[in-house]
Design an enzyme around this catalytic site. Structure first.
Site, PDB file in Angstrom:
ATOM      1  N   SER A   1       0.609  -1.014  -0.021  1.00 19.27           N
ATOM      2  CA  SER A   1      -0.282  -0.142   0.032  1.00 19.27           C
ATOM      3  C   SER A   1       1.047   1.131   0.013  1.00 19.27           C
ATOM      4  CB  SER A   1      -0.942  -0.026   1.237  1.00 19.27           C
ATOM      5  OG  SER A   1      -0.141   0.020   2.582  1.00 19.27           O
TER       6      SER A   1
ATOM      7  N   CYS B   1      -1.214   1.002  10.763  1.00 16.83           N
ATOM      8  CA  CYS B   1      -0.704  -0.199  10.900  1.00 16.83           C
ATOM      9  C   CYS B   1      -0.729  -0.985   9.308  1.00 16.83           C
ATOM     10  CB  CYS B   1      -1.427  -0.852  11.878  1.00 16.83           C
ATOM     11  SG  CYS B   1      -1.129  -2.800  11.813  1.00 16.83           S
ATOM     12  N   PRO B   2       0.503  -1.410   9.068  1.00 27.07           N
ATOM     13  CA  PRO B   2       1.565  -1.724   9.599  1.00 27.07           C
ATOM     14  C   PRO B   2       2.756  -0.452   9.207  1.00 27.07           C
ATOM     15  CG  PRO B   2       1.774  -3.038   7.758  1.00 27.07           C
ATOM     16  CD  PRO B   2       0.337  -2.214   7.854  1.00 27.07           C
ATOM     17  N   GLY B   3       2.089   0.458   8.582  1.00 31.79           N
ATOM     18  CA  GLY B   3       2.985   1.549   8.257  1.00 31.79           C
ATOM     19  C   GLY B   3       3.296   1.946   6.819  1.00 31.79           C
ATOM     20  N   GLY B   4       2.583   1.116   5.789  1.00 31.12           N
ATOM     21  CA  GLY B   4       2.870   1.425   4.339  1.00 31.12           C
ATOM     22  C   GLY B   4       2.999   3.131   4.149  1.00 31.12           C
TER      23      GLY B   4
ATOM     24  N   ASP C   1      -3.085   3.772  15.141  1.00 29.63           N
ATOM     25  CA  ASP C   1      -3.815   2.594  14.886  1.00 29.63           C
ATOM     26  C   ASP C   1      -3.648   1.777  16.250  1.00 29.63           C
ATOM     27  OD1 ASP C   1      -4.293   0.063  13.638  1.00 29.63           O
ATOM     28  OD2 ASP C   1      -4.081   1.148  11.753  1.00 29.63           O
TER      29      ASP C   1
ATOM     30  N   ASP D   1      -8.111   4.686  18.280  1.00 31.10           N
ATOM     31  CA  ASP D   1      -8.812   4.510  17.200  1.00 31.10           C
ATOM     32  C   ASP D   1      -8.746   5.732  16.287  1.00 31.10           C
ATOM     33  OD1 ASP D   1     -11.287   4.318  15.201  1.00 31.10           O
ATOM     34  OD2 ASP D   1     -12.871   4.006  16.748  1.00 31.10           O
TER      35      ASP D   1
ATOM     36  N   ASP E   1      -5.413   5.736   5.319  1.00 31.86           N
ATOM     37  CA  ASP E   1      -6.100   4.497   4.144  1.00 31.86           C
ATOM     38  C   ASP E   1      -6.711   3.582   4.950  1.00 31.86           C
ATOM     39  OD1 ASP E   1      -6.317   3.148   2.036  1.00 31.86           O
ATOM     40  OD2 ASP E   1      -4.123   2.139   2.354  1.00 31.86           O
TER      41      ASP E   1
ATOM     42  N   LYS F   1     -12.986   3.682  -0.316  1.00 35.21           N
ATOM     43  CA  LYS F   1     -13.348   2.385  -0.777  1.00 35.21           C
ATOM     44  C   LYS F   1     -14.586   2.509  -1.680  1.00 35.21           C
ATOM     45  CE  LYS F   1      -9.819   1.037   1.688  1.00 35.21           C
ATOM     46  NZ  LYS F   1      -8.503   0.913   0.954  1.00 35.21           N
TER      47      LYS F   1
END
Length: 361
Positions: free
Chosen positions: A187, A220-223, A239, A259, A276, A305
């Site tokens: 991502s 998460c995970p940090g893209g 996250d 959150d 995202d 989305k």
């Protein structure tokens, strides 16, 4: 030329078709759409000859969500003879004069891309003949029109031109980005592409610079955090899930296990907000609206989305609602852009820039 050829992602022809039908209508350029599922292109056939020129001049490519690239096109050339494909193409381009570049392309499908090796080889002799005919300058010129030859199958091609100031600089409208070996997820490429799409090269040094503060909601995970850190920013990563350890070791990331919909930044000197999250698009839009109304960022990039049906209708409705809500709450100076990026799948990427003509303090 009476056709407008638009490249898009395979499976999104309906969305691209609905969009060009509406946008051409707004410019009073009547016509109809020719599109097939999974062809990865759409053709808008204008009722009037040469009307496609109006579209490639007056309809900003950057304002189209689902089109990657577009060009004014001839009628489809069919049954191009194997022993001389060049002559019919050169003849079809006789009205194009002194273009600065030629691109021999295909739609972005596995079937069409089987022609890519042929296209590369074919470009050299075609370029020579176009120079002889006067359609192409002897030397490349980035300020002149671009000749496009798009093979949709063996011996079948649309040919035409785009203007360099209203055209993607990328072959087939697709940026070639490399996945970094240490990026936490694929991502990451979405944000990398988004920066290139929404921030002009000449402005990137000012608007995407080292030392800026940024927030990544749903990190998460940090893209996406990776792209911010790579550019020297300090990131609040929000996250409940774990973050990539190497990112945390940079010292540029502070992880808030919260959150993203409830997080409120402690510091209000945030330039970039990115988001995202796998969530309903209307809910994400409402979150960004709240941040904008509070003035908690300067620029934001976020993904929406897409639903399974009525994707163009849904996206445009959300964007229109966002602009209305911002204005109703006193946020009147802003710029919104939206694009179905190459690295997007069932989503679109939106850029919101607050007070674009006011310098960041």
């Amino acid at each position: 030329m009476k056709n407008l050829f638009l490249f898009c992602r395979a499976g999104f022809e309906k969305e691209c078709a609905a969009e060009i039908q509406q946008r051409a209508g707004e410019l009073n350029v009547g016509g109809f759409v020719k599109a097939n599922n999974n062809d990865a292109y759409v053709v808008y056939q204008c009722f009037e000859d040469d009307a496609a020129d109006t579209l490639v001049k007056q309809l900003p490519l950057d304002s189209l969500i689902f089109a990657r690239q577009m060009f004014a096109a001839s009628d489809l050339l069919v049954d191009l003879p194997e022993n001389d494909r060049i002559s019919p193409i050169v003849a079809a381009l006789s009205d194009v004069s002194k273009a600065g570049e030629v691109r021999v392309e295909t739609p972005d499908t596995n079937e069409a891309k089987e022609l890519s090796a042929f296209c590369r080889k074919f470009t050299v002799p075609l370029r020579q003949h176009l120079k002889k005919s006067g359609s192409l300058l002897a030397q490349e010129n980035p300020k002149r029109p671009i000749i496009h030859v798009c093979f949709i199958g063996p011996g079948r091609a649309y040919v035409g031109y785009s203007y360099s100031n209203n055209s993607s600089p990328h072959f087939m409208g697709i940026p070639r980005l490399k996945m970094a070996a240490d990026a936490p997820s694929r991502s990451s490429l979405k944000l990398d592409e988004a920066f290139g799409q929404f921030v002009p090269k000449e402005e990137q040094e000012e608007r995407i610079r080292s030392g800026m503060n940024a927030v990544d909601l749903g990190a998460c995970p940090g893209g996406w955090t990776y792209q911010l850190v790579r550019r020297g920013m300090f990131v609040s990563a929000v996250d409940n899930g774990p973050m990539d350890e190497k990112l945390m070791e940079t010292g540029q990331v502070k992880h808030y296990r919260e959150d993203g919909f409830r997080f409120e930044p402690q510091r209000k000197n945030i330039y970039w907000l990115v988001c995202d999250m796998v969530e309903k698009p209307a809910r994400v839009a409402e979150l960004i609206e709240a941040w904008a109304i509070n003035g908690w960022f300067k620029e934001a990039i976020f993904n929406l989305k897409l639903p399974m049906k009525s994707r163009y209708k849904e996206v445009t409705a959300i964007l229109e609602t966002m602009q209305t809500i911002l204005k109703e709450n006193g946020v009147t100076d802003f710029k919104v852009q939206c694009k179905h990026l190459y690295h997007d799948r069932d989503e679109v990427t939106v850029h919101l820039w607050l007070r674009p003509n006011t310098a960041w303090n």
